[in-house]
Enzyme design. Structure first.
Site, PDB file in Angstrom:
ATOM      1  CD1 TRP A  88      27.023  14.893  38.982  1.00  0.00           C
ATOM      2  CD2 TRP A  88      28.037  13.942  40.735  1.00  0.00           C
ATOM      3  NE1 TRP A  88      28.378  15.126  38.854  1.00  0.00           N
ATOM      4  CE2 TRP A  88      29.022  14.562  39.915  1.00  0.00           C
ATOM      5  CE3 TRP A  88      28.440  13.284  41.900  1.00  0.00           C
ATOM      6  CZ2 TRP A  88      30.386  14.523  40.236  1.00  0.00           C
ATOM      7  CZ3 TRP A  88      29.799  13.250  42.215  1.00  0.00           C
ATOM      8  CH2 TRP A  88      30.756  13.863  41.383  1.00  0.00           C
ATOM      9  CE  LYS A  89      18.429  15.703  37.353  1.00  0.00           C
ATOM     10  NZ  LYS A  89      17.315  15.678  36.411  1.00  0.00           N
ATOM     11  N   GLY A 148      22.151  17.062  33.853  1.00  0.00           N
ATOM     12  CA  GLY A 148      21.824  15.885  34.649  1.00  0.00           C
ATOM     13  C   GLY A 148      22.568  14.674  34.128  1.00  0.00           C
ATOM     14  N   GLY A 149      21.891  13.863  33.330  1.00  0.00           N
ATOM     15  CA  GLY A 149      22.429  12.591  32.852  1.00  0.00           C
ATOM     16  C   GLY A 149      23.851  12.665  32.310  1.00  0.00           C
ATOM     17  CD  GLU A 164      17.328  22.103  35.245  1.00  0.00           C
ATOM     18  OE1 GLU A 164      18.390  21.650  34.828  1.00  0.00           O
ATOM     19  OE2 GLU A 164      16.707  21.601  36.199  1.00  0.00           O
ATOM     20  CB  SER A 202      17.764  16.730  26.906  1.00  0.00           C
ATOM     21  OG  SER A 202      16.789  15.897  27.521  1.00  0.00           O
ATOM     22  CD  GLU A 216      14.532  15.634  38.695  1.00  0.00           C
ATOM     23  OE1 GLU A 216      15.477  15.546  39.494  1.00  0.00           O
ATOM     24  OE2 GLU A 216      14.668  15.525  37.461  1.00  0.00           O
ATOM     25  CG  HIS A 246      15.795  20.118  39.981  1.00  0.00           C
ATOM     26  ND1 HIS A 246      14.903  19.180  39.495  1.00  0.00           N
ATOM     27  CD2 HIS A 246      16.815  20.168  39.094  1.00  0.00           C
ATOM     28  CE1 HIS A 246      15.384  18.698  38.365  1.00  0.00           C
ATOM     29  NE2 HIS A 246      16.539  19.278  38.098  1.00  0.00           N
TER      30      HIS A 246
HETATM   31  P1  13P Z   1      19.070  15.998  32.128  1.00  0.00           P
HETATM   32  O1  13P Z   1      20.335  16.694  31.668  1.00  0.00           O
HETATM   33  O2  13P Z   1      19.278  14.581  32.512  1.00  0.00           O
HETATM   34  O3  13P Z   1      17.950  16.241  31.187  1.00  0.00           O
HETATM   35  O4  13P Z   1      18.655  16.724  33.525  1.00  0.00           O
HETATM   36  C1  13P Z   1      18.589  18.098  33.583  1.00  0.00           C
HETATM   37  C2  13P Z   1      18.407  18.509  34.987  1.00  0.00           C
HETATM   38  O5  13P Z   1      17.358  18.295  35.576  1.00  0.00           O
HETATM   39  C3  13P Z   1      19.540  19.157  35.658  1.00  0.00           C
HETATM   40  O6  13P Z   1      19.172  19.726  36.872  1.00  0.00           O
END
Ligand code: 13P
Length: 253
Positions: free
Chosen positions: A12-13, A236-237, A170, A215, A102, A100
């Site tokens: 969920w970030k 993620g999204g 990823e 994605s 990020e 991750h």
């Molecule tokens: P998205 O699915 O939003 O591209 O993010 C992927 C992600 O970084 C999951 O850890």
């Protein structure tokens, strides 16, 4: 036929407040209920740290596991703002995401740091989801496999097993962009990742789940999740909407 189960994991970030986390986790649990039998895949949600206890309580009697999005590599001490894997475990987690992109990009996390986090997470009784993946520049330079091999070599504990480790591939350029590698590329990269893992931990590598992330959405889930070396998705999204998260899982039924 692989004995690896498919893991559908939501990262969920840094999104949503407690009320959103309550609604989202409750909606996913309700969808499993309505399905009426044990779904064929495993489920994991990774809420923001402050919402973990709340979500853990909501999904306590369901098959949904809870994970942290990061942890420190120290058990305790003077690390203002950080979270120990022992605290995550105590709050109801059974998983934690480490490395991750990020975190690697925004917090300067190296393979050495990620390795230490994964090791302590395992010691604390958590399954570590170790993230790897190339940047766009590395992809363009034809270095995808090299980068993944280096990251597997540097950030996976020597005693990693299918019980304590999951790998998530990823590609950085595919995260949140709507762009993805082709299914052919994903399968080829996952195969190389498994080979790099086997070089490190031997035959156990065949049992370790390797997730694809970047994605993933309902419309492309089946394409990726039916590949022989793809054992799930780190989403993620699309994991922020119960309908989309469930639709991705349904692609594996
Ligand atoms: P998205 O699915 O939003 O591209 O993010 C992927 C992600 O970084 C999951 O850890």
């Amino acid at each position: 036929m692989s004995e690896r189960k498919i893991l559908i994991a939501g990262n969920w970030k840094m999104n949503g407040l407690t009320k959103d986390a309550v609604e989202l986790s409750g909606s996913i649990a309700a969808k499993i209920d309505v399905y009426g039998k044990e779904p064929e895949c495993e489920f994991l949600v990774c809420p923001p740290t402050v919402q973990i206890s709340t979500v853990a309580e909501i999904v306590e009697d369901t098959m949904i596991a809870v994970g942290g999005q990061d942890c420190h590599f120290a058990e305790k001490g003077a690390h203002t703002g950080d979270t120990s894997p022992y605290m995550l475990k105590d709050a109801g987690c059974s998983f934690v995401i480490v490395g991750h992109s990020e975190r690697r990009a925004n917090h300067g996390e190296t393979d050495e740091i990620v390795l230490k986090k994964a090791e302590l997470a395992n010691t604390a009784g958590l399954k570590a989801i170790i993230c790897i993946g190339e940047t766009e520049a590395e992809k363009d330079a034809g270095k995808t496999i090299d980068v993944c091999k280096t990251q597997i070599g540097g950030s996976v504990p020597a005693n990693a097993t299918a019980e304590n480790t999951v790998i998530a591939y990823e590609p950085v350029w595919a995260i949140g962009t709507g762009r993805t590698p082709t299914a052919e590329d994903v399968q080829a990269t996952h195969k190389e990742i498994r080979a790099a893992l086997a070089a490190k931990i031997g035959g156990e590598a065949d049992k370790v789940q390797i997730l694809y992330g970047g994605s993933v959405k309902p419309s492309n889930a089946k394409e990726f999740l039916s590949l022989p070396d793809v054992d799930g998705a780190l989403i993620g999204g699309a994991s922020l909407k119960a309908d989309d998260f469930w639709a991705i899982a349904e692609a594996t039924f």
